[in-house]
Enzyme design. Structure first.
Site, PDB file in Angstrom:
ATOM      1  N   HIS A 152       0.872  -1.156   0.000  1.00  0.00           N
ATOM      2  CA  HIS A 152       0.125  -0.114  -0.169  1.00  0.00           C
ATOM      3  C   HIS A 152       0.793   1.302   0.156  1.00  0.00           C
ATOM      4  O   HIS A 152       0.398   2.479  -0.160  1.00  0.00           O
ATOM      5  CB  HIS A 152      -1.088  -0.161   1.310  1.00  0.00           C
ATOM      6  CG  HIS A 152      -0.538   0.184   2.536  1.00  0.00           C
ATOM      7  ND1 HIS A 152      -0.214  -0.860   3.674  1.00  0.00           N
ATOM      8  CD2 HIS A 152      -0.060   1.636   2.982  1.00  0.00           C
ATOM      9  CE1 HIS A 152       0.164  -0.153   4.629  1.00  0.00           C
ATOM     10  NE2 HIS A 152       0.461   1.347   4.489  1.00  0.00           N
ATOM     11  N   ASP A 182       0.030  -7.714   1.557  1.00  0.00           N
ATOM     12  CA  ASP A 182       0.464  -6.105   1.595  1.00  0.00           C
ATOM     13  C   ASP A 182       2.099  -6.190   1.736  1.00  0.00           C
ATOM     14  O   ASP A 182       2.692  -5.260   2.218  1.00  0.00           O
ATOM     15  CB  ASP A 182      -0.131  -5.450   2.876  1.00  0.00           C
ATOM     16  CG  ASP A 182      -0.032  -3.830   2.828  1.00  0.00           C
ATOM     17  OD1 ASP A 182       0.078  -3.557   1.842  1.00  0.00           O
ATOM     18  OD2 ASP A 182       0.068  -3.003   3.870  1.00  0.00           O
ATOM     19  N   GLY A 253       3.618   6.755   8.348  1.00  0.00           N
ATOM     20  CA  GLY A 253       5.243   6.672   7.793  1.00  0.00           C
ATOM     21  C   GLY A 253       6.023   5.539   8.520  1.00  0.00           C
ATOM     22  O   GLY A 253       6.971   5.179   7.695  1.00  0.00           O
ATOM     23  N   ASN A 254       5.604   4.945   9.321  1.00  0.00           N
ATOM     24  CA  ASN A 254       6.189   3.668   9.651  1.00  0.00           C
ATOM     25  C   ASN A 254       5.928   2.420   8.750  1.00  0.00           C
ATOM     26  O   ASN A 254       6.601   1.320   8.897  1.00  0.00           O
ATOM     27  CB  ASN A 254       5.840   3.235  11.045  1.00  0.00           C
ATOM     28  CG  ASN A 254       6.722   4.076  12.117  1.00  0.00           C
ATOM     29  OD1 ASN A 254       6.492   4.802  12.876  1.00  0.00           O
ATOM     30  ND2 ASN A 254       8.165   3.675  12.115  1.00  0.00           N
ATOM     31  N   SER A 255       4.750   2.554   8.037  1.00  0.00           N
ATOM     32  CA  SER A 255       4.321   1.590   7.257  1.00  0.00           C
ATOM     33  C   SER A 255       5.532   0.863   6.184  1.00  0.00           C
ATOM     34  O   SER A 255       5.969   1.739   5.664  1.00  0.00           O
ATOM     35  CB  SER A 255       3.058   1.753   6.120  1.00  0.00           C
ATOM     36  OG  SER A 255       1.958   1.920   6.795  1.00  0.00           O
ATOM     37  N   GLN A 313     -15.504 -23.546  -0.071  1.00  0.00           N
ATOM     38  CA  GLN A 313     -16.012 -22.479   1.099  1.00  0.00           C
ATOM     39  C   GLN A 313     -15.784 -23.269   2.256  1.00  0.00           C
ATOM     40  O   GLN A 313     -16.541 -24.525   2.565  1.00  0.00           O
ATOM     41  CB  GLN A 313     -17.375 -22.071   0.654  1.00  0.00           C
ATOM     42  CG  GLN A 313     -17.500 -21.374  -0.742  1.00  0.00           C
ATOM     43  CD  GLN A 313     -18.811 -20.858  -1.061  1.00  0.00           C
ATOM     44  OE1 GLN A 313     -19.777 -21.183  -0.287  1.00  0.00           O
ATOM     45  NE2 GLN A 313     -19.089 -20.479  -2.286  1.00  0.00           N
ATOM     46  N   ILE A 314     -15.040 -22.568   3.363  1.00  0.00           N
ATOM     47  CA  ILE A 314     -15.079 -23.338   4.549  1.00  0.00           C
ATOM     48  C   ILE A 314     -15.551 -22.118   5.525  1.00  0.00           C
ATOM     49  O   ILE A 314     -15.529 -20.967   5.173  1.00  0.00           O
ATOM     50  CB  ILE A 314     -13.484 -23.519   4.778  1.00  0.00           C
ATOM     51  CG1 ILE A 314     -12.585 -22.327   4.460  1.00  0.00           C
ATOM     52  CG2 ILE A 314     -13.089 -24.691   3.919  1.00  0.00           C
ATOM     53  CD1 ILE A 314     -11.098 -22.795   4.821  1.00  0.00           C
TER      54      ILE A 314
END
Length: 516
Positions: A152, A182, A253-255, A313-314
């Site tokens: 992101h 991500d 900003g730490n992402s 589908q679980i």
């Protein structure tokens, strides 16, 4: 030396005789150190001060200092980078700078837990004429310039720049990204001897020290400390959630920045915070190092991530569902429905099966099954332990490739007319044969009314749901449901399992059945 008044000294006796003891009391920096003892007399207890300890320690240099993190920080900080991105102004409606698709799992998470603007840490961009900028963090994983950050942070970027700890700026390109975890891999151009960090091989333990290094609010090179608060966190961003929770302050900003252990190895990539106010409240989430390793390896090799897929589908096995199925423990993953032409369907997996192990390793719940299968490469042959109607079976299958997109379709039911079947008052449901309701298909019974104060409403039933099976038997009328409930009572069960379809999704619901 400071003399204590005799009024503060109280004798301590131990039955018939008093035994000699020594009580050491020390105060740092200039306060006397004394030892008090009991007289060896058996008849009385008298305090005395030992001259050996009646000395004043005024040498502050000899006082033990608390252990800090400076040595570790000095070693690992050069591997951390600030990441700045630029993109053309997409003129998103209502000025929304969010990099996520509306309604996506990450978008919903940051709307709920992000800053007041609903954006992830570090992604509050500044707008110029036709330009949007954003910033985050990252870290080198090799000397030739490969670095890890969040998807992101760089998603949609037209230009990526990184600033190293020594203040130098470089251009970088995105090698590949994986929205499901991500994680993004970037390559910095212009160097071959970058300081880099090692991804940890150790298992994270709750209570371990952790250091978060990154670029909060664009300040660059900031270090915060805390502990591992929890592991295996599911924050609702997707089926592969397995986050480490830390309390080291993490801000916008730490992402994409690293979380280090006391060896100086990276235990996780900081990706999200819980923040009602937009600032740190001591709850941050990091992607575990083992996940980062597997994702980065594929991104470096082919620029994308392929995951194994069995096509079911679980849902979790709750205590009510376990009781309905006669299971001793609420463990495993319940198959609500195998998808058509999927590896599971071809291997004979059926609705109502409980997958209890993969290649002999127990499956705790549905999330663990999704993570286990997703960590395996397509084409891998596996063995599934499946519990079907009380019998354990072993099913062999070959994993397919997880589709890039999954279409979610909400069916709309037409006029339900007046073809209602008898209601089922104990459950709070009124149903009609599916064939009598336009758009409902030809199987099962359609829920046409739900008592809002009923057990059915508490378990999420709503109008338009289609009940396909009750206690493993197909139903086509309310009479079939009553018969299945009657049989379950005869077996002394407290609940009955219903397979329910909502739109294009099937699930199992354990309904309590009243006695009498």
């Amino acid at each position: 030396m400071t003399d204590l008044p005799s009024s503060q000294l109280k004798p301590i006796r131990s039955g018939v005789t008093a035994r000699r003891f020594a009580l050491m009391a020390s105060v740092v920096a200039g306060v006397g150190v004394a030892a008090y003892g009991l007289s060896p007399s058996a008849d009385k207890a008298e305090f005395f001060i030992s001259p050996a300890y009646a000395q004043v320690n005024t040498d502050v240099s000899k006082v033990a200092q608390p252990i800090g993190f400076a040595d570790i920080v000095e070693r690992v900080k050069p591997s951390v980078i600030s990441v700045k991105i630029r993109m053309k102004d997409r003129a998103v409606a209502s000025g929304d700078d969010s990099p996520f698709q509306p309604g996506s799992p990450m978008e919903r998470f940051f709307r709920r837990f992000g800053g007041p603007d609903g954006l992830p840490p570090g992604m509050r961009g500044r707008r110029g004429p036709g330009l949007v900028t954003g910033q985050g963090s990252g870290f080198f994983i090799s000397a030739d310039g490969y670095a890890v950050t969040n998807n992101h942070v760089v998603d949609g970027a037209d230009k990526v720049e990184v600033t190293t700890d020594d203040g130098k700026t470089y251009t970088a390109k995105v090698i590949g990204a994986d929205p499901r975890t991500d994680i993004a891999l970037i390559k910095v151009e212009g160097g071959s001897s970058f300081p880099f960090a090692k991804l940890s091989d150790d298992k994270v333990r709750i209570g371990d020290w952790v250091l978060a290094v990154g670029n909060p609010f664009g300040l660059g090179g900031s270090v915060t400390a805390g502990i591992v608060s929890a592991s295996g966190r599911d924050i609702g961003t997707g089926p592969y959630d397995d986050f480490i929770q830390i309390d080291a302050p993490v801000n916008k900003g730490n992402s994409g920045g690293p979380a280090f252990n006391m060896k100086g190895d990276v235990i996780g990539v900081n990706t999200a915070i819980y923040s009602p106010s937009g600032g740190s409240v001591g709850i941050a989430f990091s992607i575990p190092a083992n996940t980062v390793k597997s994702v980065v390896a594929q991104l470096k090799d082919k620029g994308s991530v392929s995951r194994g897929w069995i096509g079911v589908q679980i849902q979790p096995v709750t205590s009510d569902i376990a009781d309905s199925l006669g299971l001793k423990k609420a463990e495993g993953a319940l198959v609500a429905e195998p998808q058509a032409n999927s590896p599971a369907a071809k291997a004979g997996i059926k609705s109502g099966d409980v997958i209890t192990a993969v290649n002999g390793d127990p499956v705790k719940d549905a999330r663990e099954l999704a993570r286990t299968i997703g960590s395996l490469a397509p084409g891998t042959s596996i063995k599934l332990n499946v519990l079907r109607k009380g019998t354990d079976k072993v099913v062999n299958l070959t994993l397919g490739t997880l589709p890039d997109t999954v279409e979610a379709r909400a069916d709309h039911y037409g006029d339900r007319g007046s073809s209602r079947d008898n209601d089922i008052p104990r459950l709070g449901l009124t149903v009609a044969p599916a064939g009598s309701v336009a758009g409902a298909g030809g199987e099962g019974v359609v829920v046409v009314d739900v008592d809002p104060k009923s057990p059915a409403a508490e378990r999420g039933f709503r109008e338009g749901d289609v009940i396909l099976e009750v206690a493993g038997k197909s139903v086509s009328s309310s009479a079939d449901i009553r018969e299945a409930i009657k049989a379950a009572r005869a077996e002394d069960k407290n609940s009955v399992l219903m397979r329910v379809r909502t739109g294009s999704t099937a699930r199992f619901v354990a309904m309590p059945i009243a006695k009498g």
